[in-house]
Design a protein around this motif. Structure first.
Motif, PDB file in Angstrom:
ATOM      1  N   PRO A 180       1.902   3.639   0.817  1.00 25.42           N
ATOM      2  CA  PRO A 180       1.948   2.167   0.892  1.00 25.42           C
ATOM      3  C   PRO A 180       0.626   1.512   0.521  1.00 25.42           C
ATOM      4  N   THR A 183       0.222   1.807  -3.295  1.00 27.45           N
ATOM      5  CA  THR A 183       1.144   0.890  -3.969  1.00 27.45           C
ATOM      6  C   THR A 183       0.649  -0.553  -3.862  1.00 27.45           C
ATOM      7  N   PHE A 184       0.209  -0.929  -2.670  1.00 33.38           N
ATOM      8  CA  PHE A 184      -0.295  -2.289  -2.459  1.00 33.38           C
ATOM      9  C   PHE A 184      -1.508  -2.569  -3.325  1.00 33.38           C
ATOM     10  N   LEU A 233       8.103   5.291   2.053  1.00 31.42           N
ATOM     11  CA  LEU A 233       6.792   4.656   2.126  1.00 31.42           C
ATOM     12  C   LEU A 233       6.487   3.873   0.851  1.00 31.42           C
ATOM     13  N   PHE A 234       6.969   4.352  -0.266  1.00 35.06           N
ATOM     14  CA  PHE A 234       6.839   3.606  -1.511  1.00 35.06           C
ATOM     15  C   PHE A 234       7.557   2.265  -1.409  1.00 35.06           C
ATOM     16  N   GLU A 235       8.722   2.262  -0.791  1.00 39.85           N
ATOM     17  CA  GLU A 235       9.469   1.022  -0.602  1.00 39.85           C
ATOM     18  C   GLU A 235       8.719   0.075   0.342  1.00 39.85           C
ATOM     19  N   VAL A 236       8.058   0.653   1.346  1.00 37.81           N
ATOM     20  CA  VAL A 236       7.247  -0.174   2.250  1.00 37.81           C
ATOM     21  C   VAL A 236       6.093  -0.811   1.485  1.00 37.81           C
ATOM     22  N   GLY A 237       5.466  -0.040   0.597  1.00 41.01           N
ATOM     23  CA  GLY A 237       4.379  -0.581  -0.209  1.00 41.01           C
ATOM     24  C   GLY A 237       4.840  -1.731  -1.088  1.00 41.01           C
ATOM     25  N   PHE A 240       5.291  -4.921   1.128  1.00 40.34           N
ATOM     26  CA  PHE A 240       4.040  -5.622   1.403  1.00 40.34           C
ATOM     27  C   PHE A 240       3.416  -6.159   0.116  1.00 40.34           C
TER      28      PHE A 240
END
Length: 259
Positions: A180, A183-184, A233-237, A240
Motif C-alpha cells: 500500500p 502504491t500510494f 494490499l494493492f487494492e488498499v493502496g 488511499f
C-alpha cells in the motif's frame, strides 16, 4: 589574492558535505548501538526466543518428534542468529527514526507532513506482515507439510534450516505488506494514476502469484497465502491513492503561499 579566492567556494561546498557525512556516521553509530544493546539484553533468552518461533511447527509434530542439529555449531548459531534478527526487528522504529531525522531537514513542509505518517505506517505494516506470517501462515503451512508426507517418514527438521525458512517468510510477508505504501507513493509522485493501475489489475494479480512463487517454498498453499494478501494490499493502496489529487492540490497551494 587571485590564488586563494577560487578555493573559497570549493571549501564552502565541501564543508556541508563533511558535516552531512559526520551526521550520517553519528546516526549510524546510534542505530547500531541500540541494536547491540537490545541484543545484549535478549541474548540470555535466545533459546526461549527460538522455542517461541519454533512453536507453530512443534505443535503439529507427532508426539515424541523433535528438531535436530546436523552441524556441530547449530545449537549455538541458530538461536544467536535469531536473537540478532529479533534485536534488529525491535530496533526498526529507532533505526528508521534516525534515517528520518537525517533526511527531514531537506524536505519541504508538505513533504514532511506526508513522509512521517508514511514512515509510521510502513513500520506498522511490516510488523503486521511478520505477525500475519507467524499467526496465520505458519500454522496452515506447517499443517500442510506435516500431514502430506508419507506415513512412514518421521519429520525431524534441522534447526538451522527451519530458521532460514521462517526468516525468509518473515521478510517476504513484511515486505509484501509494504505494497500500500509503494502504491500510494507511485500515485503521489505522478509515476502512475489510479485509473492506470485499475486497468492493470489483472496483470498485478498474476504478478502477485509470480512473486509468491519466487519468495515462498514451491507449493501452492504458501504461494497463495502470500499472493492473495499482496493483491488485497494493492487494492488498499489504490483506495488511499484516490486521496492524492486533493492532497497534491493542497500541498501546491501551501507551497505557493510560502513562496
Amino acid at each position: 589574492m587571485s590564488d586563494t579566492s577560487p578555493r573559497e567556494p570549493e571549501e564552502h561546498a565541501q564543508a556541508p558535505l563533511i558535516e552531512h557525512l559526520i551526521e550520517l556516521r553519528s546516526r549510524l553509530v546510534k542505530a547500531v548501538a541500540v541494536i547491540v544493546v537490545i541484543f545484549g539484553a535478549l541474548y540470555a533468552f535466545s533459546n526461549d526466543i527460538y522455542s517461541f518461533v519454533a512453536d507453530p511447527l512443534m505443535a503439529l509434530l507427532p508426539e515424541g518428534a523433535q528438531m535436530i542439529a546436523t552441524e556441530v555449531a547449530s545449537p549455538f548459531l541458530a538461536p544467536f542468529k535469531l536473537t540478532l534478527f529479533t534485536a534488529f526487528f525491535i530496533a526498526v522504529p529507532f533505526v528508521l527514526y534516525q534515517a528520518w531525522a537525517f533526511i527531514a531537514p531537506g524536505l519541504y513542509r508538505h513533504e514532511k507532513t506526508l513522509a512521517f505518517p508514511l514512515l509510521a505506517s510502513s513500520i506498522l505494516l511490516f510488523y503486521g506482515g511478520v505477525a500475519f506470517a507467524y499467526f496465520v501462515v505458519f500454522p496452515l503451512l506447517f499443517d500442510f507439510f506435516v500431514h502430506t508426507g508419507p506415513e512412514n517418514v518421521t519429520v525431524m527438521t534441522d534447526i538451522n534450516q527451519y530458521l532460514n525458512f521462517v526468516l525468509k517468510l518473515f521478510f517476504a510477508f513484511g515486505a509484501a505488506f509494504e505494497i500500500p505504501i509503494a502504491t500510494f507513493l507511485l500515485i503521489w509522485t505522478g509515476a502512475t494514476s489510479v485509473e492506470s493501475l485499475g486497468k492493470k489489475r489483472p496483470y498485478v494479480l498474476v504478478g502477485c502469484f509470480v512473486v509468491g512463487m519466487m519468495m515462498t517454498p514451491p507449493d501452492v498453499v504458501s504461494q497463495s497465502l502470500l499472493a492473495i494478501p499482496m493483491w488485497l494490499l494493492f487494492e488498499v493502496g489504490i483506495l488511499f491513492g484516490r486521496l492524492v489529487p486533493r492532497h497534491r492540490h493542497d500541498a501546491d497551494d501551501e507551497a505557493s503561499r510560502e513562496d
